[in-house]
Write a protein that holds these residues in place. Structure first.
Motif, short mmCIF file in Angstrom:
data_model
loop_
_atom_site.label_atom_id
_atom_site.label_comp_id
_atom_site.label_asym_id
_atom_site.label_seq_id
_atom_site.Cartn_x
_atom_site.Cartn_y
_atom_site.Cartn_z
N ASN A 180 0.85 -1.38 0.00
CA ASN A 180 -0.17 0.00 0.10
C ASN A 180 0.86 1.15 -0.06
OD1 ASN A 180 -2.27 -1.54 2.38
ND2 ASN A 180 -2.27 -1.47 0.24
N MET A 181 0.31 2.50 -0.63
CA MET A 181 0.95 3.72 -0.43
C MET A 181 0.29 4.32 0.62
SD MET A 181 2.91 5.45 -2.56
CE MET A 181 2.83 5.77 -3.98
N VAL A 182 1.08 4.54 1.79
CA VAL A 182 0.67 5.04 3.15
C VAL A 182 0.73 6.53 3.29
CG1 VAL A 182 0.74 2.70 4.02
CG2 VAL A 182 2.44 4.51 4.47
N GLU A 183 1.61 7.04 2.21
CA GLU A 183 1.81 8.65 2.56
C GLU A 183 2.32 9.21 1.40
OE1 GLU A 183 3.12 10.04 6.28
OE2 GLU A 183 2.73 12.25 5.85
N LEU A 184 1.94 10.41 0.73
CA LEU A 184 2.50 10.88 -0.18
C LEU A 184 2.54 12.33 0.12
CD1 LEU A 184 2.21 9.75 -4.01
CD2 LEU A 184 2.05 11.82 -3.43
N VAL A 185 3.50 13.15 -0.28
CA VAL A 185 3.55 14.79 -0.18
C VAL A 185 4.56 15.07 -0.57
CG1 VAL A 185 4.57 14.59 2.25
CG2 VAL A 185 3.18 16.54 1.91
N PHE B 235 -0.48 -2.17 8.55
CA PHE B 235 0.37 -1.50 9.34
C PHE B 235 0.04 -1.87 10.79
CE2 PHE B 235 2.97 1.75 11.52
CZ PHE B 235 4.09 1.12 11.69
N HIS B 236 -1.19 -2.20 10.99
CA HIS B 236 -1.44 -2.15 12.52
C HIS B 236 -0.88 -3.25 13.38
CE1 HIS B 236 -4.33 -6.06 11.91
NE2 HIS B 236 -4.04 -5.90 12.94
N THR B 237 -0.31 -4.29 12.99
CA THR B 237 0.48 -5.20 13.89
C THR B 237 1.74 -4.40 14.03
OG1 THR B 237 1.27 -6.28 11.77
CG2 THR B 237 -0.65 -7.28 12.60
N ARG C 160 -6.39 9.48 1.81
CA ARG C 160 -6.91 10.58 1.41
C ARG C 160 -6.25 12.00 1.67
NH1 ARG C 160 -7.62 9.19 6.55
NH2 ARG C 160 -8.29 10.79 8.09
N GLU C 161 -6.63 12.94 0.97
CA GLU C 161 -5.92 14.07 0.94
C GLU C 161 -6.38 14.96 2.27
OE1 GLU C 161 -6.27 16.36 -2.65
OE2 GLU C 161 -4.44 17.46 -2.42
N ILE C 162 -5.41 15.08 3.33
CA ILE C 162 -5.54 15.50 4.67
C ILE C 162 -5.20 17.34 4.57
CG2 ILE C 162 -4.65 15.86 6.87
CD1 ILE C 162 -5.56 13.24 6.87
N GLU C 163 -4.20 17.49 3.80
CA GLU C 163 -4.10 18.88 3.59
C GLU C 163 -3.79 18.93 2.17
OE1 GLU C 163 -0.82 19.88 6.04
OE2 GLU C 163 -1.78 19.21 7.66
N GLN C 164 -3.83 20.11 1.45
CA GLN C 164 -3.38 20.26 -0.01
C GLN C 164 -2.13 19.43 -0.40
OE1 GLN C 164 -4.83 23.12 -2.36
NE2 GLN C 164 -3.62 22.22 -3.71
N GLY C 165 -2.35 18.55 -1.20
CA GLY C 165 -1.23 17.67 -1.60
C GLY C 165 -0.66 16.77 -0.53
N HIS C 166 -1.24 16.70 0.34
CA HIS C 166 -0.54 15.76 1.36
C HIS C 166 -1.72 14.61 1.79
CE1 HIS C 166 1.90 15.41 5.56
NE2 HIS C 166 1.57 14.43 4.90
N PHE C 167 -1.40 13.42 1.10
CA PHE C 167 -2.37 12.17 1.22
C PHE C 167 -1.67 11.24 2.26
CE2 PHE C 167 -2.34 13.94 -3.08
CZ PHE C 167 -3.74 13.67 -3.46
N VAL C 168 -2.80 10.55 2.82
CA VAL C 168 -2.16 9.72 3.84
C VAL C 168 -3.23 8.91 4.15
CG1 VAL C 168 -2.89 11.11 6.07
CG2 VAL C 168 -1.12 9.54 6.33
N ALA C 169 -2.71 7.47 4.51
CA ALA C 169 -3.80 6.52 4.86
C ALA C 169 -3.81 5.99 6.19
CB ALA C 169 -3.48 5.16 3.93
N CYS C 170 -4.50 6.70 7.26
CA CYS C 170 -4.52 6.32 8.65
C CYS C 170 -5.68 6.94 9.22
CB CYS C 170 -3.18 6.81 9.14
SG CYS C 170 -3.12 6.46 11.08
N HIS C 171 -6.13 5.95 10.19
CA HIS C 171 -7.42 6.49 10.72
C HIS C 171 -7.31 7.56 11.72
CE1 HIS C 171 -9.73 3.19 8.90
NE2 HIS C 171 -8.96 2.23 9.33
N LEU C 172 -5.98 7.56 12.44
CA LEU C 172 -5.75 8.18 13.59
C LEU C 172 -5.15 9.71 13.02
CD1 LEU C 172 -4.08 5.46 15.55
CD2 LEU C 172 -6.19 6.49 15.85
N VAL C 173 -5.01 10.21 12.01
CA VAL C 173 -4.63 11.22 11.44
C VAL C 173 -5.76 12.22 11.07
CG1 VAL C 173 -3.16 12.71 9.61
CG2 VAL C 173 -2.49 10.45 10.37
#
Ligand SMILES: Nc1ncnc2c1ncn2[C@@H]1O[C@H](COP(=O)(O)OP(=O)(O)OP(=O)(O)O)[C@@H](O)[C@H]1O
Ligand SMILES: [Mg+2]
Length: 326
Positions: free
Chosen positions: A236-241, A294-296, A313-326
């Motif tokens: 998985n891609m987990v973050e992109l920025v 990654f949960h384990t 998902r895009e959390i801020e402009q151009g900052h993508f992240v896949a985490c429930h806690l962000v």
């Protein structure tokens, strides 16, 4: 760098079928990965060994046929999993999209001369049918990568690792590509010559307007050359920025652990940050953990993370992240 998107990847998936006893199982090497690469940029791609970087790079070029997803190159759909008729014949794209391999000695045919290796792609695409012009083109390419024209008649084993990688780069550049996947192009080389190769790749990029997907094991290599950085974990891609933002403001717990392992000479980054150690082995891509993969190993995972797959998902402009806690 222009803002135009050169390559758009949508929900790309690559599973490898393997036999396990009598049963067929699947290695989920790349699963549901989406991102864009802009014209003229270097997108760095990092993550632990086995997380799917090479598979992603090769699947984007359709050197591996994708299992699902869409690939759009310069506005043209070249792969559409659901609509096989749309899938383009890659022969029209091969010369626009090239790859540079991690291990130069293994990727050069020992029975071919350097000249033959570099000219092979020219012949496949019928680019320099005139013998004299073809020879000149090979000489020009060897010059470009800092080798000697006379080297055309020699064999790969007569060269050092760094020189072999230069041959690999000349071969990739021969067909005037626009986009190059650089798959850990320096990790097999002596530390003393790594910078030379990186500098040369950057110079080629400026001169020829190239776009790179630059794969590396760790964040210290991609820091300086990437405009943006993507972090992969278990397919998985987990973050992109933006590269700078990644170092200043990493959001995914996995990115934070990766960063804590690299020394960063940057006053803006907290120097007192502790090195975070990940517990446990990287799980198998054949049977990846449910929910967030990654949960384990995640230091902050909750119950929810065990069952719900986080959206990229895009959390801020151009900052993508896949985490429930962000
Ligand atoms: N041809 C193949 N057949 C079956 N499984 C494969 C194949 N190629 C890769 N894999 C598996 O897919 C997963 C991703 O491998 P990949 O080589 O893409 O990782 P990587 O991130 O490039 O690793 P490294 O940093 O070591 O180069 C691994 O589990 C690997 O074993
Ligand atoms: Mg690899």
């Amino acid at each position: 760098m222009e803002n135009k998107v050169l390559l758009k990847i949508e929900n790309l998936r690559k599973f490898f079928a393997i036999k396990s006893g009598f049963r067929k199982k699947y290695v989920q090497a790349v699963d549901d990965v989406s991102f864009e690469i802009r014209k003229g940029e270097t997108l760095g791609l990092v993550g632990e060994s086995g997380c799917g970087k090479t598979t992603l790079g090769r699947t984007v070029l359709r050197l591996h046929e994708p299992t699902a997803g869409r690939i759009i190159y310069d506005g043209e759909v070249i792969f559409d999993g659901k609509n096989v008729k749309q899938n383009k014949n890659m022969k029209d794209y091969r010369h626009k999209m090239q790859i540079i391999f991690q291990d130069p000695s293994a990727s050069l045919d020992p029975r071919m001369t350097v000249g033959e290796i570099v000219a092979e792609a020219l012949d496949i695409h019928n680019l320099y049918p005139d013998k004299g012009k073809r020879k000149n083109r090979v000489a020009e390419l060897l010059d470009m990568v800092g080798l000697n024209r006379e080297h055309a008649n020699r064999y790969p084993h007569e060269f050092s690792g760094g020189q072999q990688q230069r041959i690999g780069i000349a071969r990739a550049l021969a067909v005037e590509p626009e986009f190059i996947v650089c798959d850990e192009p320096i990790s097999a080389l002596d530390v003393s010559i790594q910078a030379q190769i990186v500098n040369m790749l950057e110079e080629m990029q400026n001169r020829l307007g190239l776009t790179y997907l630059f794969i590396a094991h760790d964040l210290s290599v991609v820091r300086h050359i990437s405009s943006r950085i993507g972090v992969m974990y278990l397919g998985n891609m987990v973050e992109l920025v933006d590269a700078k933002e990644l170092y200043k403001n990493p959001l995914h717990p996995y990115t934070k652990t990766l960063l804590s392992a690299v020394p960063i000479p940057d006053p803006e980054v907290n120097r007192n940050s502790q090195r975070i150690m990940l517990e446990g082995e990287i799980p198998s891509a054949i049977n990846p953990p449910s929910g967030c993969r990654f949960h384990t190993r995640c230091p902050v995972a909750t119950e929810n993370c065990k069952t719900q797959v986080p959206e990229f998902r895009e959390i801020e402009q151009g900052h993508f992240v896949a985490c429930h806690l962000v």
